[in-house]
Design a protein around this motif. Sequence first.
Motif, PDB file in Angstrom:
ATOM      1  N   ALA A 198      -1.425  31.659   9.754  1.00 23.89           N
ATOM      2  CA  ALA A 198      -2.599  31.540  10.614  1.00 23.89           C
ATOM      3  C   ALA A 198      -2.365  32.176  11.985  1.00 23.89           C
ATOM      4  O   ALA A 198      -3.198  32.919  12.485  1.00 23.89           O
ATOM      5  N   THR A 254      -9.716  28.150  19.648  1.00 20.28           N
ATOM      6  CA  THR A 254     -10.896  28.729  19.015  1.00 20.28           C
ATOM      7  C   THR A 254     -10.533  29.717  17.914  1.00 20.28           C
ATOM      8  O   THR A 254     -11.058  29.663  16.807  1.00 20.28           O
ATOM      9  N   SER A 255      -9.606  30.607  18.224  1.00 23.04           N
ATOM     10  CA  SER A 255      -9.327  31.624  17.212  1.00 23.04           C
ATOM     11  C   SER A 255      -8.555  31.006  16.055  1.00 23.04           C
ATOM     12  O   SER A 255      -8.678  31.438  14.916  1.00 23.04           O
ATOM     13  N   MET A 256      -7.805  29.966  16.350  1.00 23.41           N
ATOM     14  CA  MET A 256      -7.094  29.275  15.284  1.00 23.41           C
ATOM     15  C   MET A 256      -8.093  28.589  14.349  1.00 23.41           C
ATOM     16  O   MET A 256      -7.938  28.631  13.126  1.00 23.41           O
ATOM     17  N   GLU A 285     -11.072  29.487  13.781  1.00 25.01           N
ATOM     18  CA  GLU A 285     -11.685  30.566  13.013  1.00 25.01           C
ATOM     19  C   GLU A 285     -10.785  30.954  11.842  1.00 25.01           C
ATOM     20  O   GLU A 285     -11.208  31.032  10.694  1.00 25.01           O
ATOM     21  N   THR A 286      -9.505  31.157  12.138  1.00 21.22           N
ATOM     22  CA  THR A 286      -8.577  31.578  11.099  1.00 21.22           C
ATOM     23  C   THR A 286      -8.393  30.502  10.035  1.00 21.22           C
ATOM     24  O   THR A 286      -8.331  30.792   8.846  1.00 21.22           O
ATOM     25  N   ASN A 297      -2.808  35.905  12.611  1.00 20.76           N
ATOM     26  CA  ASN A 297      -4.195  36.334  12.542  1.00 20.76           C
ATOM     27  C   ASN A 297      -5.000  35.901  13.757  1.00 20.76           C
ATOM     28  O   ASN A 297      -6.005  36.500  14.086  1.00 20.76           O
ATOM     29  N   SER A 298      -4.533  34.837  14.403  1.00 21.97           N
ATOM     30  CA  SER A 298      -5.273  34.361  15.575  1.00 21.97           C
ATOM     31  C   SER A 298      -4.807  35.063  16.832  1.00 21.97           C
ATOM     32  O   SER A 298      -5.358  34.850  17.903  1.00 21.97           O
ATOM     33  N   VAL A 342      -6.604  30.013  22.054  1.00 24.92           N
ATOM     34  CA  VAL A 342      -5.794  29.828  20.848  1.00 24.92           C
ATOM     35  C   VAL A 342      -6.513  28.882  19.903  1.00 24.92           C
ATOM     36  O   VAL A 342      -6.631  29.135  18.705  1.00 24.92           O
TER      37      VAL A 342
END
Lengths: 307, 627, 286, 480
Positions: free
Chosen positions: A224, A195-197, A199-200, A227-228, A193
């Motif tokens: 956000a 990492t992808s957060m 990124e977003t 999208n994550s 979560v």
Amino acid sequence: MAGFILKRLLQAIFVVLAVTLIVSFAIRLSGDPAVMLMGGGGNVTEQDLQNIRQALGLERPFYVQYLSFLQGILVGDFGRSFMGGTPVSTLIAHALPSTLLLAFTSLLVSIALSVPLGVYAAVNRGRWPDQLIRILSLVGLSFPNFWLAIMMVLLFSIVLGILPPSGMEGPESFVMPALTMAIILTATNVRLVRTSMLETLSQQYIMVARSKGLADRVVLYKHALRNSAIPLVTYIGLQFGSLIGGIVIVERVFNWPGMGTLAFDAISGRDYPVLQGTITVLALFIVLINLLVDIAYGLIDPRIRTE
Amino acid sequence: MSDTAAKPASVHAPLLSVRSLSVEFGSRDSAFRAVKEVSFDVMPGRTLAVVGESGSGKSVTSLAIMRLTDYTGGRIAGGEVLFRRSEQETLDLVKASDSTLREIRGNDIAMIFQEPMTSLNPVFTIGNQISETLTLHEGLNARDARLRAKELLQKVRLPDADKLLDRYPHQLSGGMRQRVMIAMALACNPKLLIADEPTTALDVTIQAQILNIIRDLQQEMGTAVIFITHDMGVVAEMADDVVVMWKGDKVEQGPVREIFAAPQHPYTRALLSAVPRLGSLKGQPLPKRTPVIVMDGGVPKQVGETHVQNTADYAKPILQVDKLTTRFDVGKTFFGRVTHRVHAVEEVSFDIYPGETLALVGESGSGKSTIGRTLQQLIEPTGGTVRFDGRDMAAMSQGERRRLRQEIQYIFQDPFASLDPRHTVGYSIAEPIIVHGLIKDRKAIDRRVQELLEQVGLQPQHAKRYPHEFSGGQRQRVCIARALASDPKLIIADESVSALDVSIQAQIVNLLMELQERRRLSYLFITHDMAVVEKISHRVAVMYLGQIVEIGTRQAVFENPQHSYTRKLLSAVPIADPQRERAETRIEGEIPSPVRPVGQEPAIHRMREVEPGHWVAIEADQLRGAA
Amino acid sequence: MAGTQAVPSPSRRRFRSLEFALGVILTGGMCLAVLFSSVLFPDGGESMDLMARLIPPFQNPAHILGTDPLGRDVLARVIVGGKISLTVGILSVLGAVVVGTLVGLIAGYYRGIAEVLLMRFADIQLALPFILIAIMFLAILGTGVDKVIFFMIVAQWVQYARLVRGSVLALRDREFILSARAIGVGNRRIIFTHILPNVLGPIVILMTLNVANNILLESSLTFLGLGVDPLIPSWGGMLADGRTYLQSAWWVSVFPGLAIMFTVLGLNLLGDWLRDLLDPTGQTSK
Amino acid sequence: AGTITVAVAIDPGSWDPIDTFLVDWSSAANNMFDGLTARGADMKLKPGLATSWEMLDNNSRIRFKLRENVKFHNGEPFNAAAVKFTFDRLLGEEGKKGPQQSNYNTIDKVEVVDDNTVDFVMKQPDPVLLTKLAGYGAMIVPPKYIQEKGEDYFNTHPVGTGPFKFVEYSPKVSLTLEAFPEHWGGAPKLDKVVTRFISEANTQVAELQAGRIDVATLIPFGLAPTVEKSQNLDLISITGPTVVSLRLNTKNGITKDENVRKALIMGIDRDAIIKAVLLGHGKPIASFQSELSFGNDPALKPLPFDLAKAKQMLQQAKVPAGAPVKIDFRGNDATFREVAQAAAGFLQALGLKPSLQPYEPPVLLNDIIPNGKTGEAWHQAWGGWTFDYDNTAYLMYHSGEKWNPYDNDPKLNEMLEKQRTIYNVQEREKLLQEIARYVADRALEIPLYNQNTIYGVNKRVKNFDAPSDRRFRFQETSVE
Ligand SMILES: Nc1ncnc2c1ncn2[C@@H]1O[C@H](COP(=O)(O)OP(=O)(O)OP(=O)(O)O)[C@@H](O)[C@H]1O
Ligand SMILES: Nc1ncnc2c1ncn2[C@@H]1O[C@H](COP(=O)(O)OP(=O)(O)OP(=O)(O)O)[C@@H](O)[C@H]1O
Ligand SMILES: [Mg+2]
Ligand SMILES: [Mg+2]
Ligand code: NI
């Protein structure tokens, strides 16, 4: 969409076939159920074993056994347990809900834990809450699940005496098994979560959302998070298989009457029908979950929907 | 100069007054100051353009005004941002509370960002994203917000507004998305609109449309606009006043005509000198290098010389392209049958001669890159023949084809994306030498790499650096050095200067021209920037929907454009001259799609020769789609 | 402006970070202790003294961390046990990485039948509950360190192959790969010098997580009675064997647990750091 | 009044007496069914559904007088027809499918003499038949019920004549029984007996500690002190049938040599293992049987622990230092895991190089042992419920038997065959003792210990007659 589902269904059938074939074949490579049934008690002669094999249909060639198993599946008949003769479907009907309930509860608990933690860590990237959360998540990865389970039993059942140590009864009996599984799942999910957060959050539309005057909460959890979610959802699909694997052990410690226990006992007893049945159903479920994941993609991300 | 000196005649007090604003990044002890004590005013209803090279702090300034730097790790280190909310109330946004800021953002001050592709949240509908602002600031209920959203979409001249509300961003083209962004920004009738390079990522014709819309709406609503760009043409078309930034400082400010007519600061002069001006080579048959002024640590310096590029040798073409066709299969049925094809390139023919630059122009998606990639053997052509040095490519052996990759080189648009981030640039430059076995000795290779670096104006020790340690212009030089490494005859430059700042762009263009002269290189120069084309090319081919619609010498095509699409393209180019009457030609409509169902082949244009070497497609019905 | 700004090089930061320091101390300490275990504990933690069983920790200077139910020194066993645990953890992961990466590269780059096979294989693998298969296969193969490692490789290479394939698919059409091809770089060279270094980052992260995972798996296998020779101390084995003593002699299983924890922590910190190091741009976020 | 909850490890899956060999089946089902004979917690044989019996026709016919006015739980009367039905079923097609038939193959047929009298006609004499009639496959089942409801239904809805009757069965979870007041032995004191299936020992103990079960049958020795110390729990430790030995490979490796085998026995301090690992819950053995077993000879003493002598013998046998001794064992047996490590520790002290190889039980049982793939030694545990040395000795030492993959000793074969035909109790006992001595003399195995049966019992349980064979009968038991 119809084409997609059809394709996935064909894939699912292929996977289930392959899985059952592998399992059915492999289990026959070691150990004779007839001997297991005899358990070593009494004066077992080769004739006795032969009788039992005959009764169980084990003297037939492998492909015949496998085909008749497939034939059975088509009409929903998984055969009968070698041990006790209960129809496998009955056993599965008892065990499947328990396992699914446990699996989904732990998934939910894990999501409920990892999403806010991951988001919080991402927002505070590099600062101490982030470090703490990351280190804690690694600690969560450092203990085998049975060990965590036993520790929890000691704490909650024996020292504090507030939770039942095993069995599936009221809602309180879910706490420890679900938590054990969830802690391990959470450890990886938090990182995901986060990492992808991150990124977003670096995307321009997040800045756009902020420039509109939206509150942080709305920006994070509306703009956000969704999208994550894709990597998280993908991972959950992948995780489901290992979740079931982990359940074998957690079920054993908490004496949870689920598919893990069933399958494990079936392997120990070389109870082919039960093993084939449970693995088939589990594989089906895993495939199904992954299909749901694919559908969830579309719900989460409209870009995937149209393709 | 003083901040008030340049104030235009206005009875009103400034709407926004930025005073000595400084912004820092990084930790306090090793802070990097991106904006240094910048001051300027924005008058109600007027447009202030902020220009400056990449990294000069334009975006940071605009973000700081809305205090959005808080979210990027930035810190306002000093100064104030006074915003006149109403006649009575003037607020310092630097000190404002979070909740006040949230009330102002999107309501009093709105912002449009550079990248229309990434400015909209991909997972929510257009309607949802516009209504969000309305429900938040205007307190509208869902139904009213939707009605308003629809009106807004109509205002930015989007067709079919009702249906559009339920669409997702990815279903819209870039131009449409940018218009949605504008609608969103204007939703609450902001007093101030900040537009941060709102058209940089768009095609010239779409850019013209967007600029028109912003201008119209501004007039209609009386919004003040801060317009950030590095395109002096856009500035000339849009701005009332200009602020020039350089390395975090504001170096100059004034009304747009004054700045263009009499730039004071050396940097402004350098900037203006680099701007390619369409029509500057009017009447001249050959391309021409002109000197550029570059800033060498604060001091302006003139580099290069004026030189006519008389390099082309029209005896025998080096490359002959005949009826080249490239299509892509898209859309398949469940059983793998192709249902649709992209007709990216349809029966395109042209020649390139040694030492010649052929420019390939046309809008996004017209098939320019596909031609380039097909020539470079990155894509298999569907039909047609390509001859290099007289040899048919299709008839070549593996080995010959490999050699061709040495003789033809390709330079991509994005110099950053085309360098492997994990290898040093030295390695990247050496790779073609190693792969083609041009030089065997390691030491000699190293020497060659250093030589090449020097040739493109870099230093030998740069070989050990990684791509991310260079600026955009430097990276493009690396890419050129890499292309030169294999000693090619033809270089395909695909939008190789589009991503660069004007001043760097001018330098690279000069570099390419210099190299052409020195090495007799031929260029296939792919771009959509007509001004650059004018400067560099001997001949021009205009593409539209996969076909060449006009081809001829640069002079012929530019001075006597025959095809309606060529004319449209030329008229859409913003002219960096504020004196000029602002274009009133309205360009509408999107570019039609090259995707067609299988079996529906596009009609091939017939060409006619209007003057020697100048061919134009015959327009059956005057190309209604493009006009 | 479309170009990315030059980012200040993080290389100086790289070696000073707390992460790196902690990672090195934990992993390095553990590895050193394990490497020198035969010097520190020449008996390999095997000397047994049934009279001195279950001595609590910090009471007898000869047994700082106490003794186990057979009177063996817990400290010695924890240190020596690292050998098997780290061997299993690291070898299994390395094996799986090598196989998986190769297959993933080929499947992702050349697509075609290799990819189809890989993906179907991955589907099957996903649908097989790991532990159950482990029980079955170890029953067939027999137990033992080599078998456990072999099984883990067989069971886990697909993970890497999938991951690599995904990254390769994303990289394939990136401009720098295209530009390498445009220059005339051959497929093999593209795969190994351009694609491979660019997919290493996520692999490293998965690797460090899986080392932990596999150390624990060995423990779970012991719990289910399929572990390795109990004479050779291993953290997993100690943890599993010590579970009946949790109420009476916690130290028997808590210390190996801590050893696993510190190793996992150290390896992951190092992994994060290594991933950053592999990425000269310093841009990937953690 | 009240409910007692017992935890056993395994759910047998079917409650039909002929379907299973599991002790855990008996732990629960012994309350539901009666046999013609019965065995109390003291292991003495006593009348069950038969009140008396006599041997006829030179031991080839046994006549049972049946108890009158006995009813099955469903109301069906118990009579000679029920006995005949039970044994016809056991010895017929239905019995073929289960593991029990082979235990009763010595019976030729059952004849009804009158309503309350039956004759068992024997194919060959079977000295342990009366014991066997007290358990498992010989439990009397209701003919009409089974014929009407079918075999499958009976599996999960058992009906017997025992003191408790079936209420509910939930697979892998529990079996619930309630008191059957009309039982011939009088109404039981308890209302309910609940048997829960918990396979993990730690979990059983935790449940016991939490007061949610009253009797735990799976207590690892490591947890025994914890139970002992607990205020509301009792630890019951009694001599049971389980014996454990390390069988030796007489065909390959250093154990080929009889002297080496003896040295190995002498090198392992079994008393120390019993004390330290079993925490005293066991007894040393000299032969592969417990002291309760028929054929046990108290006079036979195991070889003493003597490290020096053992070393010396190894030297004489020219066994090189560091010679490998591989021990194969059941990986899921946590106790033996420790015992094996301790034993290995002693072997190490002898200068040998022991290694331990855990196996999944089915593999060990099906493949490794029968096919002679073991190392120098392997783990053999036996919990025969008949308490007769024949049960183990024949299977372990007669050539060609599954459990004897290596040895072929004609003299031993002859003795083993002979004892099976002898009906004279003393004569047979003597022969069995002779066999035990012969086996000990040849050092075919390292006899380790006779492991106690231990229970953890909640103190609220009264009158709990702890049976050493775990076949509970809660007729007299009550709870507070
Ligand atoms: N979040 C950030 N962290 C660190 N440095 C930043 C950050 N944002 C911007 N900078 C730095 O601040 C300086 C100014 O950047 P800014 O984005 O304002 O440039 P710009 O003039 O808008 O350029 P462009 O034309 O490329 O958009 C640059 O050197 C940039 O590297
Ligand atoms: N690999 C591909 N598969 C399918 N369609 C493609 C592919 N590559 C290009 N296209 C399509 O072919 C058409 C021409 O693309 P091309 O990249 O040549 O345009 P272009 O003129 O270079 O545009 P731009 O100025 O945006 O670079 C476009 O519609 C594009 O979407
Ligand atoms: Mg900017
Ligand atoms: Mg292009
Ligand atoms: Ni730009």
